[in-house]
Design an enzyme around this catalytic site. Structure first.
Site, PDB file in Angstrom:
ATOM      1  N   PRO A 154      12.224 -15.351  29.987  1.00 13.66           N
ATOM      2  CA  PRO A 154      11.839 -15.210  31.402  1.00 13.66           C
ATOM      3  C   PRO A 154      13.004 -15.359  32.366  1.00 13.66           C
ATOM      4  O   PRO A 154      12.873 -15.022  33.535  1.00 13.66           O
ATOM      5  CB  PRO A 154      10.815 -16.342  31.594  1.00 13.66           C
ATOM      6  CG  PRO A 154      11.179 -17.368  30.573  1.00 13.66           C
ATOM      7  CD  PRO A 154      11.696 -16.596  29.386  1.00 13.66           C
TER       8      PRO A 154
ATOM      9  N   GLU B 118      12.501 -20.791  25.726  1.00 12.34           N
ATOM     10  CA  GLU B 118      12.750 -21.891  26.655  1.00 12.34           C
ATOM     11  C   GLU B 118      14.208 -22.322  26.719  1.00 12.34           C
ATOM     12  O   GLU B 118      14.594 -23.045  27.639  1.00 12.34           O
ATOM     13  CB  GLU B 118      11.885 -23.099  26.262  1.00 12.34           C
ATOM     14  CG  GLU B 118      10.396 -22.792  26.283  1.00 12.34           C
ATOM     15  CD  GLU B 118       9.557 -23.910  25.678  1.00 12.34           C
ATOM     16  OE1 GLU B 118      10.163 -24.913  25.208  1.00 12.34           O
ATOM     17  OE2 GLU B 118       8.324 -23.787  25.674  1.00 12.34           O
TER      18      GLU B 118
ATOM     19  N   ASP C  63      20.580  -8.053  25.105  1.00 12.79           N
ATOM     20  CA  ASP C  63      20.961  -7.901  23.697  1.00 12.79           C
ATOM     21  C   ASP C  63      21.119  -9.244  22.988  1.00 12.79           C
ATOM     22  O   ASP C  63      20.978  -9.322  21.770  1.00 12.79           O
ATOM     23  CB  ASP C  63      22.264  -7.108  23.607  1.00 12.79           C
ATOM     24  CG  ASP C  63      22.114  -5.715  24.205  1.00 12.79           C
ATOM     25  OD1 ASP C  63      21.184  -5.004  23.793  1.00 12.79           O
ATOM     26  OD2 ASP C  63      22.923  -5.348  25.076  1.00 12.79           O
TER      27      ASP C  63
ATOM     28  N   GLU D 197      26.920 -12.308  23.233  1.00 12.68           N
ATOM     29  CA  GLU D 197      26.974 -13.765  23.117  1.00 12.68           C
ATOM     30  C   GLU D 197      28.413 -14.185  22.844  1.00 12.68           C
ATOM     31  O   GLU D 197      29.089 -13.605  21.979  1.00 12.68           O
ATOM     32  CB  GLU D 197      26.056 -14.248  21.988  1.00 12.68           C
ATOM     33  CG  GLU D 197      24.578 -13.926  22.237  1.00 12.68           C
ATOM     34  CD  GLU D 197      24.048 -14.625  23.467  1.00 12.68           C
ATOM     35  OE1 GLU D 197      23.934 -15.870  23.441  1.00 12.68           O
ATOM     36  OE2 GLU D 197      23.751 -13.939  24.470  1.00 12.68           O
TER      37      GLU D 197
END
EC number: 2.7.1.91
Length: 382
Positions: free
Chosen positions: A23, A55, A81, A342
């Site tokens: 989210p 989360e 991604d 990342e």
């Protein structure tokens, strides 16, 4: 080998999908976009789903490690991604990784970096679009249920880490833009444009040794000391403390502006980095830019990349090679690596691509052609 419950590369009807959604991805509107742009299509297409909101970092990785995958026909990932990176590495960490990695995956763009979704959109024959248009296209592909096998990149680092990439590894300029544009995440994909201009203002040079195994190179014999670990066997790699095998190509230059290993066509929804097309099975793109390129020339490359026209500029500092394996050894720890968006520490790394190793929702059921299509779907019956 095909997914157990998906004859001829098609998801079943009706279909059960586990949706993992970040989210906070992109502009922070992924949940609203799912409810308004995705959910109505799924209900009409007889696709039932369970929605889980992630989360924290690596939450999706933990979820797929523990999930009973037999409850689901596919896993859909709505974010950038990086969340797909978590999911694939979570599947590969499972004791049953060989079957887990065959669970079909679907990329729904909801982050600031949506390169995988943009590549799938391109393979389906759609024109290049962004934002809600790209999301709708990818949702329609899920509703049509077609699957296609995709390559997987296995990576090993000097510190002993093994991880997997579904999209890219970058070092230098591209990784810097990934890192430094994080503060502009709320801008969506325009953050990369902003980051590009900031990085151009103080262009850096990175020193390191780059080597690769070109497509079509045949070794007289397999390397004597291949790496043995859980997961697919990397037959082309030797331990990082050993020299690369003699049939590899070692790049003579050691000063770079960027190095990019790319499994697909797009670097973001607005950067068509590999206009030469979808990689063959067991092949990936290697791009690098040598020292000496001017800021103006580099800017022209990235502006042209929006339409996939950068290779037509014939920039003498830009090199593209199709490869099956690579090794990159930075001389210092300056900068970072970016794997599927990342960030990871800067250290020696090497990797090998594995052909047709995972399944994704795509517009075509055709496997990439190439040297090994063992995981491609069988011919469709009349």
């Amino acid at each position: 080998m095909e997914p157990a419950d998906c004859p001829r590369g098609l998801l079943p009807r009706p279909c059960r999908v586990l949706v993992l959604l970040n989210p906070r991805g992109g502009k922070g509107k992924a949940l609203q976009l799912f409810q308004s742009h995705v959910q109505p299509f799924l209900e009409e297409a007889e696709i039932t789903f369970k929605l889980i909101l992630t989360e924290r970092k690596n939450h999706a990785r933990e979820l797929v490690c523990a999930e009973e995958l037999g409850h689901w026909d596919a896993l859909a990932v709505m974010s950038g991604d990086g969340l797909m990176h978590e999911v694939v590495n979570g599947l590969m960490e499972r004791p049953d990784w060989e079957t887990a990695i065959q669970k079909p995956l679907c990329s729904l763009p909801g982050g600031s970096g949506n390169a995988l979704a943009a590549s799938v959109n391109h393979y389906a024959g759609y024109e290049q679009v962004t934002n809600e248009d790209l999301l709708i296209n990818c949702t329609l592909l899920l509703c049509r249920r077609r699957l296609s096998p995709m390559n997987l990149l296995s990576l090993h680092t000097a510190s002993g880490l093994r991880l997997y990439s579904v999209l890219s590894l970058s070092w230098g300029f591209v990784a810097d833009v990934d890192l430094e544009s994080e503060k502009y995440r709320r801008l969506g994909e325009i953050r990369f444009t902003v980051g590009t201009f900031f990085r151009l203002a103080s262009l850096r040079i990175y020193q390191g040794q780059l080597a690769y195994l070109p497509v079509g190179t045949v070794a007289s014999k397999r390397p004597a000391s291949t790496l043995v670990q859980k997961g697919p066997v990397d037959t082309h790699l030797v331990p990082l403390e050993e020299p690369v095998p003699s049939h590899w190509t070692v790049v003579p230059e050691q000063d770079f502006v960027l190095v990019l290993v790319l499994l697909h066509t797009h670097l973001s929804s607005e950067l068509f980095a590999a206009p030469m097309g979808r990689c063959e099975a067991g092949v990936m793109h290697l791009f690098y830019v040598r020292e000496g390129v001017s800021r103006a020339a580099l800017l022209r490359l990235f502006l042209a990349m929006q339409k996939g026209k950068h290779m037509e500029l014939d920039c003498p500092y830009l090199v593209h090679v199709p490869v099956v394996a690579f090794r990159l050894e930075p001389r210092s720890q300056r900068g970072v690596f970016s794997v599927d968006g990342e960030l990871m520490v800067c250290e020696a790394v090497q990797g090998q691509v594995h052909p047709n190793y995972l399944w994704m929702v795509c517009g075509s059921r055709d496997a990439p052609s190439g040297r090994d299509s063992r995981r491609g779907p069988p011919p469709e019956e009349p």
